[in-house]
Design an enzyme around this catalytic site. Structure first.
Site, short mmCIF file in Angstrom:
data_model
loop_
_atom_site.label_atom_id
_atom_site.label_comp_id
_atom_site.label_asym_id
_atom_site.label_seq_id
_atom_site.Cartn_x
_atom_site.Cartn_y
_atom_site.Cartn_z
N LYS A 188 0.94 -1.21 -0.03
CA LYS A 188 -0.17 -0.05 0.13
C LYS A 188 0.93 1.23 0.10
O LYS A 188 0.72 2.17 -0.90
CB LYS A 188 -0.95 0.26 1.37
CG LYS A 188 -1.88 -1.02 1.73
CD LYS A 188 -2.70 -0.73 2.72
CE LYS A 188 -1.99 -0.75 3.91
NZ LYS A 188 -1.32 -1.66 4.52
N ARG A 200 -9.48 1.99 8.30
CA ARG A 200 -8.94 0.57 8.61
C ARG A 200 -9.94 -0.36 9.38
O ARG A 200 -9.74 -1.51 10.08
CB ARG A 200 -7.97 0.74 9.68
CG ARG A 200 -6.65 -0.10 9.07
CD ARG A 200 -5.59 0.32 10.04
NE ARG A 200 -4.57 -0.50 9.67
CZ ARG A 200 -3.29 -0.05 8.87
NH1 ARG A 200 -3.27 0.99 8.14
NH2 ARG A 200 -2.28 -0.90 8.60
N ARG A 230 11.80 -6.01 5.39
CA ARG A 230 11.86 -4.64 5.82
C ARG A 230 12.42 -4.50 7.15
O ARG A 230 13.10 -3.54 7.50
CB ARG A 230 10.42 -3.86 5.64
CG ARG A 230 10.45 -2.52 6.00
CD ARG A 230 9.25 -1.86 5.71
NE ARG A 230 8.09 -2.40 6.41
CZ ARG A 230 6.87 -2.01 6.64
NH1 ARG A 230 6.33 -1.24 5.51
NH2 ARG A 230 5.82 -2.31 7.08
N ARG A 264 11.79 -1.25 11.63
CA ARG A 264 10.85 -0.74 12.23
C ARG A 264 10.17 -1.57 13.36
O ARG A 264 10.25 -2.84 13.13
CB ARG A 264 9.48 -0.83 10.93
CG ARG A 264 8.93 0.66 10.96
CD ARG A 264 8.02 0.60 9.76
NE ARG A 264 6.57 -0.01 9.86
CZ ARG A 264 5.52 -0.05 9.21
NH1 ARG A 264 5.66 0.76 8.01
NH2 ARG A 264 4.21 -0.43 9.30
N ARG A 309 -0.67 -8.29 13.13
CA ARG A 309 -1.22 -7.37 12.41
C ARG A 309 -1.91 -7.86 11.31
O ARG A 309 -3.09 -7.28 10.96
CB ARG A 309 0.06 -6.73 11.76
CG ARG A 309 0.50 -5.42 12.72
CD ARG A 309 1.77 -5.05 12.32
NE ARG A 309 1.99 -4.31 11.03
CZ ARG A 309 3.18 -4.53 10.49
NH1 ARG A 309 4.36 -4.93 11.06
NH2 ARG A 309 3.22 -3.92 9.16
P1 B4P Z 1 3.60 -2.00 2.62
O1 B4P Z 1 2.66 -2.70 2.21
O2 B4P Z 1 3.70 -0.68 1.09
O3 B4P Z 1 3.64 -1.42 3.88
P2 B4P Z 1 2.89 -0.35 4.66
O4 B4P Z 1 1.93 0.55 3.73
O5 B4P Z 1 3.95 0.27 5.53
O6 B4P Z 1 1.62 -1.01 5.39
P3 B4P Z 1 1.44 -1.55 6.87
O7 B4P Z 1 -0.09 -2.08 7.07
O8 B4P Z 1 2.50 -2.41 7.40
O9 B4P Z 1 1.67 -0.14 7.87
P4 B4P Z 1 0.80 1.00 8.20
O10 B4P Z 1 1.71 2.34 7.93
O11 B4P Z 1 -0.26 1.35 7.19
O12 B4P Z 1 5.14 -2.59 2.24
C1 B4P Z 1 5.58 -3.44 3.04
C2 B4P Z 1 6.97 -3.99 2.63
O13 B4P Z 1 6.96 -4.72 1.22
C3 B4P Z 1 8.09 -2.60 2.07
O14 B4P Z 1 9.47 -3.22 2.53
C4 B4P Z 1 8.16 -2.76 0.61
O15 B4P Z 1 9.58 -2.32 0.17
C5 B4P Z 1 7.88 -4.23 0.15
N1 B4P Z 1 7.10 -4.17 -1.17
C6 B4P Z 1 6.23 -3.57 -1.56
N2 B4P Z 1 5.75 -3.91 -2.69
C7 B4P Z 1 6.43 -4.97 -3.06
C8 B4P Z 1 6.66 -5.79 -4.21
N3 B4P Z 1 6.00 -5.62 -5.43
N4 B4P Z 1 7.66 -6.89 -4.28
C9 B4P Z 1 8.46 -6.83 -3.24
N5 B4P Z 1 8.28 -6.30 -2.13
C10 B4P Z 1 7.52 -5.25 -2.05
O16 B4P Z 1 0.44 0.93 9.69
C11 B4P Z 1 1.16 0.63 10.87
C12 B4P Z 1 0.52 0.99 11.86
O17 B4P Z 1 -0.22 2.00 12.21
C13 B4P Z 1 -0.87 -0.04 12.09
O18 B4P Z 1 -0.47 -1.40 12.54
C14 B4P Z 1 -1.64 0.66 13.27
O19 B4P Z 1 -1.19 0.42 14.47
C15 B4P Z 1 -1.41 1.88 12.73
N6 B4P Z 1 -2.19 2.61 12.11
C16 B4P Z 1 -2.11 3.38 10.74
N7 B4P Z 1 -3.45 3.62 10.25
C17 B4P Z 1 -4.40 3.39 11.12
C18 B4P Z 1 -5.91 3.65 11.19
N8 B4P Z 1 -6.45 4.08 10.27
N9 B4P Z 1 -6.27 3.19 12.52
C19 B4P Z 1 -5.76 2.83 13.59
N10 B4P Z 1 -4.63 2.53 13.29
C20 B4P Z 1 -3.90 2.67 12.40
#
Ligand code: B4P
Length: 187
Positions: A14, A89, A128, A134, A145
């Protein structure tokens, strides 16, 4: 109008894709996870409140998250659209977003659902963890998660499907390949 949401399990790509798509469409990518992490780094009150939830892989309480998103969507750069990443979410956040947007006679135009299998998700996040350290990227928290996603986030997809605005995109493959798939889905 580009009022978009990208949704998918942790590790689906995402955040990675949101930045690229938003740049292409000339709209801001709004990641609640990034906003929380910035606040944690700067040790703001919001960051202190969010930290324990994020470190344990749980959702930050809606009261905190909703207030933060409402303020962000009121900023001038969202006038021509936005790409939300990681919000809503849970179903309560869906209703809150509906109200925030309704106040300015807006609604979401499209929801991009990024999918990948669990083994790939865990592998990406562990990778990652090794690269970026992280705090919520360790195997126990990653599994939690994924469970939180299934229980709290996945149900909101049905709401948007009923509205006929969901486009499902395969998140497997090269990053650029996935970006192309998303852009085609938006056309
Ligand atoms: P991503 O999937 O892009 O990771 P993310 O957006 O950071 O998602 P995540 O759900 O983990 O975290 P978020 O910040 O939203 O990428 C993951 C990895 O995969 C990266 O290393 C990337 O390089 C790699 N990758 C991507 N595409 C690839 C491909 N095609 N091939 C190979 N590798 C690839 O949330 C974090 C925390 O914040 C949550 O757990 C929660 O506690 C809080 N939070 C966020 N929003 C919230 C909300 N609305 N309500 C309540 N809590 C919230």
């Amino acid at each position: 109008m580009n009022r978009l949401l990208i949704v998918g399990p942790p590790g689906a790509g995402k955040g990675t894709q949101a930045v690229k798509i938003a740049e292409k469409l000339n709209i801001p990518a709004i990641s609640t996870g990034d906003i929380f992490r910035k606040n944690i780094k700067e040790e703001t009150d919001l960051g202190k409140e969010a930290k324990s939830y994020i470190d344990s892989g749980n959702l930050v309480p809606d009261s905190v998250t909703n207030r933060m998103v409402r303020a962000r969507l009121a900023e001038a750069d969202t006038a021509n659209g936005f790409l939300l990443d990681g919000y809503p979410r849970n179903t309560a956040q869906v209703h809150e977003l509906d109200s925030i947007l309704a106040e300015t006679h807006q609604q979401l135009d499209r929801v991009l659902l990024l999918v990948a299998d669990n083994d790939e998700l865990v592998a990406r996040l562990l990778n990652r963890a090794a690269e970026q350290g992280r705090t919520d990227d360790n195997e126990e928290v990653i599994r939690h998660r994924l469970k939180v996603y299934e229980e709290e986030t996945a149900p909101l997809i049905a709401i948007y499907r009923e509205r006929g605005i969901v486009k499902e995109v395969n998140g497997l493959g090269e990053i650029a390949e996935v970006t192309d798939r998303i852009l085609s889905a938006l056309n």
